[in-house]
Write a protein that holds these residues in place. Structure first.
Motif, PDB file in Angstrom:
ATOM      1  N   GLU A  93      -7.775  36.895 -63.658  1.00  0.00           N
ATOM      2  CA  GLU A  93      -6.967  37.591 -62.687  1.00  0.00           C
ATOM      3  C   GLU A  93      -6.471  36.807 -61.358  1.00  0.00           C
ATOM      4  O   GLU A  93      -5.383  37.089 -60.944  1.00  0.00           O
ATOM      5  CB  GLU A  93      -8.175  38.811 -61.980  1.00  0.00           C
ATOM      6  CG  GLU A  93      -8.113  39.894 -63.148  1.00  0.00           C
ATOM      7  CD  GLU A  93      -9.336  40.856 -62.424  1.00  0.00           C
ATOM      8  OE1 GLU A  93      -9.524  41.976 -63.116  1.00  0.00           O
ATOM      9  OE2 GLU A  93     -10.040  40.555 -61.479  1.00  0.00           O
ATOM     10  N   LEU A  94      -7.237  35.813 -61.085  1.00  0.00           N
ATOM     11  CA  LEU A  94      -6.929  35.065 -59.655  1.00  0.00           C
ATOM     12  C   LEU A  94      -5.978  34.064 -60.157  1.00  0.00           C
ATOM     13  O   LEU A  94      -5.105  33.690 -59.539  1.00  0.00           O
ATOM     14  CB  LEU A  94      -8.136  34.486 -59.224  1.00  0.00           C
ATOM     15  CG  LEU A  94      -9.193  35.479 -58.719  1.00  0.00           C
ATOM     16  CD1 LEU A  94     -10.527  34.590 -58.185  1.00  0.00           C
ATOM     17  CD2 LEU A  94      -8.575  35.915 -57.358  1.00  0.00           C
ATOM     18  N   ARG A  95      -6.095  33.497 -61.554  1.00  0.00           N
ATOM     19  CA  ARG A  95      -4.948  32.351 -62.021  1.00  0.00           C
ATOM     20  C   ARG A  95      -3.728  33.014 -61.911  1.00  0.00           C
ATOM     21  O   ARG A  95      -2.686  32.148 -61.916  1.00  0.00           O
ATOM     22  CB  ARG A  95      -5.724  31.947 -63.064  1.00  0.00           C
ATOM     23  CG  ARG A  95      -4.904  30.577 -63.664  1.00  0.00           C
ATOM     24  CD  ARG A  95      -5.941  30.079 -64.734  1.00  0.00           C
ATOM     25  NE  ARG A  95      -5.369  28.984 -65.312  1.00  0.00           N
ATOM     26  CZ  ARG A  95      -5.691  27.660 -65.318  1.00  0.00           C
ATOM     27  NH1 ARG A  95      -6.833  27.497 -64.452  1.00  0.00           N
ATOM     28  NH2 ARG A  95      -5.264  26.668 -65.937  1.00  0.00           N
ATOM     29  N   ALA A  96      -3.633  34.237 -62.566  1.00  0.00           N
ATOM     30  CA  ALA A  96      -2.280  35.091 -63.149  1.00  0.00           C
ATOM     31  C   ALA A  96      -1.162  34.884 -62.112  1.00  0.00           C
ATOM     32  O   ALA A  96       0.035  34.390 -62.383  1.00  0.00           O
ATOM     33  CB  ALA A  96      -2.455  36.336 -63.561  1.00  0.00           C
ATOM     34  N   PRO A  97      -1.370  35.018 -60.723  1.00  0.00           N
ATOM     35  CA  PRO A  97      -0.346  35.046 -59.882  1.00  0.00           C
ATOM     36  C   PRO A  97       0.264  33.612 -59.512  1.00  0.00           C
ATOM     37  O   PRO A  97       1.305  33.319 -59.124  1.00  0.00           O
ATOM     38  CB  PRO A  97      -0.710  35.959 -58.692  1.00  0.00           C
ATOM     39  CG  PRO A  97      -2.123  35.722 -58.672  1.00  0.00           C
ATOM     40  CD  PRO A  97      -2.420  35.648 -60.128  1.00  0.00           C
ATOM     41  N   VAL A  98      -0.537  32.668 -59.788  1.00  0.00           N
ATOM     42  CA  VAL A  98      -0.503  31.252 -59.384  1.00  0.00           C
ATOM     43  C   VAL A  98       0.288  30.372 -60.530  1.00  0.00           C
ATOM     44  O   VAL A  98       1.304  29.548 -60.208  1.00  0.00           O
ATOM     45  CB  VAL A  98      -1.794  30.456 -59.084  1.00  0.00           C
ATOM     46  CG1 VAL A  98      -1.474  28.946 -58.732  1.00  0.00           C
ATOM     47  CG2 VAL A  98      -2.319  31.085 -57.725  1.00  0.00           C
ATOM     48  N   LEU A  99       0.270  30.924 -61.502  1.00  0.00           N
ATOM     49  CA  LEU A  99       0.700  30.241 -62.857  1.00  0.00           C
ATOM     50  C   LEU A  99       2.186  29.922 -62.793  1.00  0.00           C
ATOM     51  O   LEU A  99       2.655  28.835 -63.284  1.00  0.00           O
ATOM     52  CB  LEU A  99       0.381  30.870 -64.263  1.00  0.00           C
ATOM     53  CG  LEU A  99      -1.272  30.843 -64.572  1.00  0.00           C
ATOM     54  CD1 LEU A  99      -1.461  31.550 -65.868  1.00  0.00           C
ATOM     55  CD2 LEU A  99      -1.139  29.265 -65.247  1.00  0.00           C
ATOM     56  N   ASP A 200       7.532  32.307 -51.640  1.00  0.00           N
ATOM     57  CA  ASP A 200       6.740  31.097 -51.614  1.00  0.00           C
ATOM     58  C   ASP A 200       5.307  31.486 -51.984  1.00  0.00           C
ATOM     59  O   ASP A 200       5.012  32.843 -52.308  1.00  0.00           O
ATOM     60  CB  ASP A 200       6.567  30.321 -49.851  1.00  0.00           C
ATOM     61  CG  ASP A 200       6.027  31.542 -49.088  1.00  0.00           C
ATOM     62  OD1 ASP A 200       5.075  32.350 -49.149  1.00  0.00           O
ATOM     63  OD2 ASP A 200       6.687  31.568 -48.031  1.00  0.00           O
ATOM     64  N   LEU A 201       4.408  30.493 -52.384  1.00  0.00           N
ATOM     65  CA  LEU A 201       3.039  30.919 -52.950  1.00  0.00           C
ATOM     66  C   LEU A 201       2.204  31.749 -51.937  1.00  0.00           C
ATOM     67  O   LEU A 201       1.328  32.591 -52.209  1.00  0.00           O
ATOM     68  CB  LEU A 201       2.625  29.604 -53.430  1.00  0.00           C
ATOM     69  CG  LEU A 201       1.196  29.608 -53.928  1.00  0.00           C
ATOM     70  CD1 LEU A 201       1.115  30.598 -55.402  1.00  0.00           C
ATOM     71  CD2 LEU A 201       0.761  28.216 -54.445  1.00  0.00           C
ATOM     72  N   ILE A 202       2.307  31.298 -50.616  1.00  0.00           N
ATOM     73  CA  ILE A 202       1.347  32.045 -49.704  1.00  0.00           C
ATOM     74  C   ILE A 202       1.772  33.526 -49.844  1.00  0.00           C
ATOM     75  O   ILE A 202       0.798  34.662 -49.838  1.00  0.00           O
ATOM     76  CB  ILE A 202       1.458  31.715 -48.138  1.00  0.00           C
ATOM     77  CG1 ILE A 202       0.819  30.179 -48.259  1.00  0.00           C
ATOM     78  CG2 ILE A 202       0.951  32.597 -47.183  1.00  0.00           C
ATOM     79  CD1 ILE A 202       1.034  29.716 -46.808  1.00  0.00           C
ATOM     80  N   SER A 203       2.983  34.053 -49.973  1.00  0.00           N
ATOM     81  CA  SER A 203       3.310  35.338 -50.025  1.00  0.00           C
ATOM     82  C   SER A 203       2.817  35.945 -51.288  1.00  0.00           C
ATOM     83  O   SER A 203       2.653  37.190 -51.131  1.00  0.00           O
ATOM     84  CB  SER A 203       4.920  35.521 -49.878  1.00  0.00           C
ATOM     85  OG  SER A 203       5.625  34.904 -48.732  1.00  0.00           O
ATOM     86  N   THR A 204       3.219  35.449 -52.486  1.00  0.00           N
ATOM     87  CA  THR A 204       2.795  35.756 -53.693  1.00  0.00           C
ATOM     88  C   THR A 204       1.474  36.154 -53.485  1.00  0.00           C
ATOM     89  O   THR A 204       1.175  37.465 -54.220  1.00  0.00           O
ATOM     90  CB  THR A 204       3.034  34.760 -54.754  1.00  0.00           C
ATOM     91  OG1 THR A 204       4.593  34.520 -54.764  1.00  0.00           O
ATOM     92  CG2 THR A 204       2.756  35.286 -56.078  1.00  0.00           C
ATOM     93  N   LEU A 205       0.407  35.322 -53.224  1.00  0.00           N
ATOM     94  CA  LEU A 205      -1.021  35.683 -53.324  1.00  0.00           C
ATOM     95  C   LEU A 205      -1.286  36.689 -52.071  1.00  0.00           C
ATOM     96  O   LEU A 205      -2.343  37.641 -52.346  1.00  0.00           O
ATOM     97  CB  LEU A 205      -1.641  34.418 -52.902  1.00  0.00           C
ATOM     98  CG  LEU A 205      -2.164  33.389 -54.251  1.00  0.00           C
ATOM     99  CD1 LEU A 205      -2.859  32.267 -53.578  1.00  0.00           C
ATOM    100  CD2 LEU A 205      -2.990  34.331 -55.273  1.00  0.00           C
ATOM    101  N   ALA A 206      -0.654  36.590 -50.897  1.00  0.00           N
ATOM    102  CA  ALA A 206      -0.901  37.607 -50.024  1.00  0.00           C
ATOM    103  C   ALA A 206      -0.596  39.056 -50.367  1.00  0.00           C
ATOM    104  O   ALA A 206      -1.139  40.125 -49.834  1.00  0.00           O
ATOM    105  CB  ALA A 206      -0.152  37.078 -48.688  1.00  0.00           C
ATOM    106  N   THR A 207       0.351  39.314 -51.339  1.00  0.00           N
ATOM    107  CA  THR A 207       0.983  40.584 -51.520  1.00  0.00           C
ATOM    108  C   THR A 207       0.398  41.007 -53.079  1.00  0.00           C
ATOM    109  O   THR A 207       0.745  41.930 -53.548  1.00  0.00           O
ATOM    110  CB  THR A 207       2.260  40.601 -51.494  1.00  0.00           C
ATOM    111  OG1 THR A 207       2.947  39.667 -52.355  1.00  0.00           O
ATOM    112  CG2 THR A 207       2.733  40.278 -50.193  1.00  0.00           C
TER     113      THR A 207
END
Length: 390
Positions: A93-99, A200-207
């Protein structure tokens, strides 16, 4: 040095010129050793490739939630909240948005900008004539990572400084202090991006939402901290250690300049340097490993550098063979926890090597290489060199 007195968690050991022989003697004696450590108590040290790979691919028996690194000074605050400290469905679950940011497809889209960045960095170093290669090469992963996260240029020196402190400081308290400087900065950015998301990556994880709920801000910040520090340090030290190894082997530098396969060479340089010295796991049940009974709760450290120099897996492991294939090294991990940023790291390294080969005719030391003192990242604090233009 008697193998009975070897403490693999002593940073001074890894700065010794004879460390390869010491580790080889330990591994030949037994692939698993019980190591008494000053900070972590008794730890099972796994030195062989096969057993190391077994530990890293069996998350049911050897869990990440008890910590992924030695010397951190106690139970990890991010257990179950970070990719590095979670297993199974939670890890996925945690890895999915970063991939998407680190996938081969995503990296191919960024390849041209990474190549141009590496060229500019090397151009500047060549113009100077002499430079500290550790600082020079750190620019590439730093700029790439900051671009991914949307970190402004004025803040990038701060990021480098706290990454160094968080990974390379001498004590757990000092390393925690480094993270404590980065965490508030990331927290502020996450709060801003939740209100005004960007690309950006911060926004992706933040949301990002899991089962309809946004990730807690703490979880977002902890994962970003791990991504930033790991992404900058791994490439920085692999690049410097690799170039140092090639400077000592002019024939291999010439072979690369004459067209040796850069993909194979990059993997071999990753194996040979293996700058991420170890990975920690915690046994969840009693298990036999290398002739020893490991009890539930015992700490098990896979010493990646040793596994990647195991003659049972690699032919002539202490030689740098640029065309080595296959090359199933553990430098970027294996299994579910295989480094999420591996495609990006390889792209950055290849761009650095290509830029140096294209622009530099002679690369030579102008002073002593100074090893860092760390059991987390094996590398240099300083590598002063002279660069002569091609």
């Amino acid at each position: 040095m008697s193998t009975a007195t070897v403490d693999l968690t002593d940073p001074g050991l890894w700065a010794r010129p004879d460390v390869g022989g010491i580790v080889a003697d330990l591994r030949a004696q037994a692939p698993v050793h019980r190591t008494e450590t000053a900070l972590d108590g008794p730890v099972w040290s796994v030195l062989g490739y096969d057993l190391g790979s077994r530990v890293l691919t069996d998350a049911t028996t050897f869990s990440s939630t008890g910590g992924s690194l030695l010397g951190t000074g106690g139970a990890p605050a991010g257990a179950g909240k970070m990719m590095a400290l979670s297993d199974g469905p939670r890890h996925r679950e945690l890895r999915a948005p970063v991939l998407p940011y680190f996938s081969p497809k995503g990296v191919r889209g960024a390849a041209q900008s990474i190549t141009e960045l590496a060229k500019r960095v090397v151009e500047d170093a060549v113009e100077q004539g002499e430079a500290d290669l550790v600082d020079v090469l750190a620019t590439v992963p730093l700029v790439v990572m900051c671009d991914l996260l949307g970190i402004p240029g004025d803040d990038r020196d701060l990021v480098v400084a706290v990454c160094d402190e968080a990974f390379l400081a001498q004590t757990p308290d000092a390393r925690r202090a480094g993270h404590q400087k980065l965490l508030p900065y990331l927290f502020e950015k996450v709060v801003q991006r939740r209100k005004n998301p960007a690309d950006d990556l911060i926004s992706t994880l933040a949301t990002h939402r899991i089962k309809g709920r946004r990730l807690p801000i703490e979880d977002v910040v902890l994962n970003l901290d791990n991504i930033v520090v790991g992404g900058v340090q791994t490439v920085r030290h692999t690049a410097a250690m690799s170039v140092h190894a090639l400077m000592r082997r002019p024939g291999l530098w010439k072979a690369l300049a004459e067209g040796a396969d850069l993909d194979l060479a990059t993997d071999e340089l990753l194996r040979f340097t293996s700058v991420g010295l170890h990975v920690l796991r915690t046994a969840t049940t009693q298990v036999e490993l290398g002739g020893h009974i490991i009890e539930a709760g015992d700490k098990v450290a896979v010493w990646t550098w040793s596994a990647d120099h195991d003659p049972a897996m690699f032919d002539r492991p202490d030689e740098l063979l640029l065309d080595r294939s296959p090359n199933r090294h553990l430098a970027l991990g294996v299994g579910a926890h295989y480094c999420v940023g591996a495609p990006l790291a390889k792209a950055e390294l290849k761009a650095i090597y290509a830029a140096l080969l294209d622009q530099v005719a002679v690369l030579e030391p102008v002073g002593d290489a100074v090893h860092n003192r760390s059991i987390i990242n094996f590398g240099f604090d300083h590598l002063p060199v002279r660069l002569r233009a091609r």
